[in-house]
Structure formats: structure tokens, C-alpha cells
Design a protein around this motif. Structure first.
Motif, mmCIF file in Angstrom:
data_model
loop_
_atom_site.group_PDB
_atom_site.id
_atom_site.type_symbol
_atom_site.label_atom_id
_atom_site.label_comp_id
_atom_site.label_asym_id
_atom_site.label_seq_id
_atom_site.Cartn_x
_atom_site.Cartn_y
_atom_site.Cartn_z
ATOM 1 N N SER A 176 -7.585 -8.157 12.868
ATOM 2 C CA SER A 176 -6.510 -8.051 11.871
ATOM 3 C C SER A 176 -6.946 -7.247 10.658
ATOM 4 N N GLY A 177 -8.269 -7.130 10.459
ATOM 5 C CA GLY A 177 -8.806 -6.387 9.320
ATOM 6 C C GLY A 177 -9.255 -7.265 8.177
ATOM 7 N N ASP A 178 -8.750 -8.485 8.101
ATOM 8 C CA ASP A 178 -9.098 -9.410 7.021
ATOM 9 C C ASP A 178 -10.302 -10.247 7.457
ATOM 10 N N PRO A 179 -11.444 -10.119 6.768
ATOM 11 C CA PRO A 179 -12.639 -10.850 7.201
ATOM 12 C C PRO A 179 -12.706 -12.309 6.742
ATOM 13 N N THR A 180 -11.674 -12.793 6.092
ATOM 14 C CA THR A 180 -11.704 -14.176 5.597
ATOM 15 C C THR A 180 -11.924 -15.159 6.749
ATOM 16 N N PRO A 181 -12.921 -16.039 6.646
ATOM 17 C CA PRO A 181 -13.191 -16.973 7.745
ATOM 18 C C PRO A 181 -12.082 -18.008 7.898
ATOM 19 N N SER A 182 -11.796 -18.347 9.150
ATOM 20 C CA SER A 182 -10.817 -19.391 9.447
ATOM 21 C C SER A 182 -11.530 -20.737 9.512
ATOM 22 N N GLN A 183 -10.746 -21.815 9.536
ATOM 23 C CA GLN A 183 -11.340 -23.141 9.705
ATOM 24 C C GLN A 183 -12.088 -23.237 11.035
ATOM 25 N N ALA A 184 -11.533 -22.582 12.069
ATOM 26 C CA ALA A 184 -12.205 -22.580 13.381
ATOM 27 C C ALA A 184 -13.560 -21.880 13.304
ATOM 28 N N ASP A 185 -13.627 -20.787 12.543
ATOM 29 C CA ASP A 185 -14.899 -20.076 12.364
ATOM 30 C C ASP A 185 -15.939 -20.998 11.725
ATOM 31 N N ILE A 186 -15.515 -21.719 10.687
ATOM 32 C CA ILE A 186 -16.428 -22.596 9.948
ATOM 33 C C ILE A 186 -16.891 -23.751 10.833
ATOM 34 N N GLN A 187 -15.952 -24.366 11.548
ATOM 35 C CA GLN A 187 -16.289 -25.497 12.406
ATOM 36 C C GLN A 187 -17.232 -25.089 13.528
ATOM 37 N N MET A 188 -16.959 -23.916 14.138
ATOM 38 C CA MET A 188 -17.820 -23.441 15.220
ATOM 39 C C MET A 188 -19.232 -23.176 14.710
ATOM 40 N N THR A 189 -19.341 -22.592 13.517
ATOM 41 C CA THR A 189 -20.659 -22.304 12.934
ATOM 42 C C THR A 189 -21.428 -23.599 12.681
ATOM 43 N N LYS A 190 -20.741 -24.585 12.145
ATOM 44 C CA LYS A 190 -21.386 -25.874 11.874
ATOM 45 C C LYS A 190 -21.822 -26.551 13.167
ATOM 46 N N ALA A 191 -21.038 -26.375 14.239
ATOM 47 C CA ALA A 191 -21.402 -26.948 15.534
ATOM 48 C C ALA A 191 -22.682 -26.314 16.065
ATOM 49 N N ILE A 192 -22.801 -24.989 15.907
ATOM 50 C CA ILE A 192 -24.020 -24.296 16.355
ATOM 51 C C ILE A 192 -25.218 -24.758 15.532
ATOM 52 N N ILE A 193 -25.025 -24.868 14.207
ATOM 53 C CA ILE A 193 -26.110 -25.324 13.326
ATOM 54 C C ILE A 193 -26.547 -26.735 13.729
ATOM 55 N N GLY A 194 -25.582 -27.598 14.075
ATOM 56 C CA GLY A 194 -25.881 -28.972 14.445
ATOM 57 C C GLY A 194 -26.751 -29.080 15.678
ATOM 58 N N ILE A 195 -26.571 -28.158 16.631
ATOM 59 C CA ILE A 195 -27.395 -28.164 17.842
ATOM 60 C C ILE A 195 -28.716 -27.449 17.598
ATOM 61 N N ALA A 196 -28.679 -26.372 16.811
ATOM 62 C CA ALA A 196 -29.866 -25.532 16.602
ATOM 63 C C ALA A 196 -30.922 -26.212 15.736
ATOM 64 N N SER A 197 -30.475 -26.879 14.678
ATOM 65 C CA SER A 197 -31.409 -27.416 13.682
ATOM 66 C C SER A 197 -32.454 -28.365 14.259
ATOM 67 N N PRO A 198 -32.077 -29.360 15.087
ATOM 68 C CA PRO A 198 -33.097 -30.253 15.640
ATOM 69 C C PRO A 198 -34.114 -29.546 16.550
ATOM 70 N N LEU A 199 -33.735 -28.358 17.042
ATOM 71 C CA LEU A 199 -34.621 -27.588 17.925
ATOM 72 C C LEU A 199 -35.480 -26.589 17.152
ATOM 73 N N GLY A 200 -35.372 -26.623 15.813
ATOM 74 C CA GLY A 200 -36.173 -25.722 14.988
ATOM 75 C C GLY A 200 -35.644 -24.306 14.934
ATOM 76 N N ILE A 201 -34.364 -24.130 15.244
ATOM 77 C CA ILE A 201 -33.750 -22.798 15.207
ATOM 78 C C ILE A 201 -32.830 -22.742 13.993
ATOM 79 N N ALA A 202 -33.084 -21.794 13.103
ATOM 80 C CA ALA A 202 -32.281 -21.652 11.883
ATOM 81 C C ALA A 202 -31.100 -20.714 12.132
ATOM 82 N N VAL A 203 -29.978 -21.019 11.523
ATOM 83 C CA VAL A 203 -28.832 -20.097 11.514
ATOM 84 C C VAL A 203 -28.765 -19.523 10.110
ATOM 85 N N HIS A 204 -29.215 -18.291 9.948
ATOM 86 C CA HIS A 204 -29.292 -17.689 8.612
ATOM 87 C C HIS A 204 -27.921 -17.412 8.013
#
Length: 239
Positions: free
Chosen positions: A192-220
Motif C-alpha cells: 500500500s506504500g504506508d509503512p505503519t505497522p499493523s496490530q498483526a505485525d506487532i503481535q507476530m513480532t512479539k510471538a517470534i521474540i517469545g520463542i527466540a528469547s529462551p533459545l538465546g536468539i535476539a530479534v534486533h
């Protein structure tokens, strides 16, 4: 609208050489003598189209391309269907532009691989934007980093419809473990051209962080790119 052909011979040009022949040689001389920095974006585009359009004045075409897409980088990375909307742009011109895009991407990828990714953040942003800002479908890609924050791999994980890419957090982490990555930068585009993050974008990112963090993988970060610029979820304090 473009007609799918690159070159049409002007009957009036059968006699004396067209006016732009002298202009082309002057442009080549300036490029050789003063270097590429002496030329504007439209002049570089003109030169890039010389071989594809030997019998057309490429200046107005170059200016139209820049008016439509905004910058040299965005012209060469634009989707074919949008390029064809420019009068005079056809197969030969598109091949020429896509060759430039491929060369630019290879060079940018090489530069990022040789540098510490997070110390050259503008390079990372530019690399992602030029490759994805004008894509007509949503792409989700990941930059996999090692413990020194150097790039191990850059992979497109998912490609979706115009406005939806299915992202599976466990698949992302599985791939990170396969590559022995210790950090990730998530990137996707908004057609669409607008880079504003959606709620789905934020939730998906947090889900990845939740799995990655205990494994020692950082999401920068999670970077969203569009024609209107880019957004950083970390910069916006959303993650």
C-alpha cells in the motif's frame, strides 16, 4: 500506457541524425571525464537506456520514470507491470533496468556481509527498501546474524497476496537454528506504500521474540518498508 515495444523508428529521422545523438556523446564524455557524481539521476537513467533504446530520445523516458517512482533505486526495482505503463518501455528496457537492479543488490549484499550490520544501519535500511519498497506483493524476509552481528544469510521466508503474508514464528526460529544465527532482523513490505505497522505485525513480532528469547536468539528489529519510507518497531518502542 506503454505499448510493450521499446523502439519505434521515426520516419523523419531517416535523413540527418536525430538531435539526441550529439547529446548522448556529450553525456558519455561528461560521465568519463567528470565521473558519475557529475550526472543527475535522470542522466544516469538516460545512459542506462541507451543500449535498449538506440533510436529514441531517452531523456523524457528517464524523467517520466523518476516522476513515477521517485528515485533511481526505486526505478530499477519497480515491478515490470508498472514499468510497462511508461510509454516506450518494453522488454529490452526492462531487461536493462533489472540488470542494474541485480547488480545493485549483489553489491549491497556484499557490502553488508563485509560490514557489521548494526554499525551500518542506513545501509541495511537502504538495502531492504530498494529491494522491496515497490514490490506488488507482501514479502517477509529475515536477515540472519552471527554473534558479531554480521550477516549470515538474507532469505525471503514468505510471499503473500497484496496485503497479507502468512508468517509462522516456529518456522522462522527453526531456520535461525539451522543457520546457527544468534540474532535476527525481520523485514517486510507494505504494498500500500504506508509503512505503519499493523496490530498483526506487532503481535507476530512479539510471538517470534517469545520463542527466540529462551533459545538465546535476539530479534534486533522488525523493519517495515513502503514507497512512503520505513518504520522500525524498535524505534517506535513497540517491541
Amino acid at each position: 500506457m506503454g505499448n510493450g515495444t521499446d523502439d519505434r523508428i521515426n520516419p523523419k529521422a531517416q535523413g540527418e541524425p536525430p538531435h539526441y545523438h550529439g547529446h548522448r556523446e556529450r553525456l558519455r564524455e561528461r560521465f568519463r571525464d567528470a565521473g558519475p557524481d557529475a550526472l543527475s539521476d535522470y542522466e544516469l537513467l538516460e545512459m542506462a537506456l541507451f543500449a535498449a533504446l538506440p533510436r529514441r530520445d531517452t531523456k523524457p523516458i528517464a524523467k517520466l520514470l523518476l516522476k513515477k517512482f521517485g528515485s533511481f533505486a526505486e526505478v530499477v526495482h519497480a515491478p515490470e507491470r508498472l514499468l510497462r505503463e511508461i510509454d516506450g518501455i518494453g522488454d529490452s528496457s526492462i531487461t536493462q533496468l533489472k540488470l542494474l537492479a541485480a547488480a545493485a543488490s549483489r553489491i549491497a549484499k556484499g557490502e553488508i556481509k563485509r560490514s557489521v550490520a548494526l554499525s551500518s544501519w542506513n545501509d541495511v535500511i537502504n538495502y531492504c527498501r530498494t529491494g522491496m519498497a515497490f514490490a506488488d506483493k507482501e514479502q517477509f524476509r529475515i536477515l540472519f546474524l552471527d554473534k558479531r552481528n554480521q550477516l549470515i544469510a538474507d532469505e525471503v521466508q514468505q510471499t503473500g497476496t497484496v496485503d497479507h503474508t502468512p508468517v509462522y514464528p516456529r518456522e522462522v526460529i527453526k531456520r535461525a537454528l539451522e543457520l546457527s544465527a544468534t540474532a535476527l532482523i525481520l523485514v517486510h513490505n507494505h504494498p500500500s506504500g504506508d509503512p505503519t505497522p499493523s496490530q498483526a505485525d506487532i503481535q507476530m513480532t512479539k510471538a517470534i521474540i517469545g520463542i527466540a528469547s529462551p533459545l538465546g536468539i535476539a530479534v534486533h528489529d522488525h523493519i517495515i518498508v513502503g514507497k512512503g519510507g520505513h518504520a522500525s518497531l524498535k524505534g517506535m518502542k513497540l517491541i
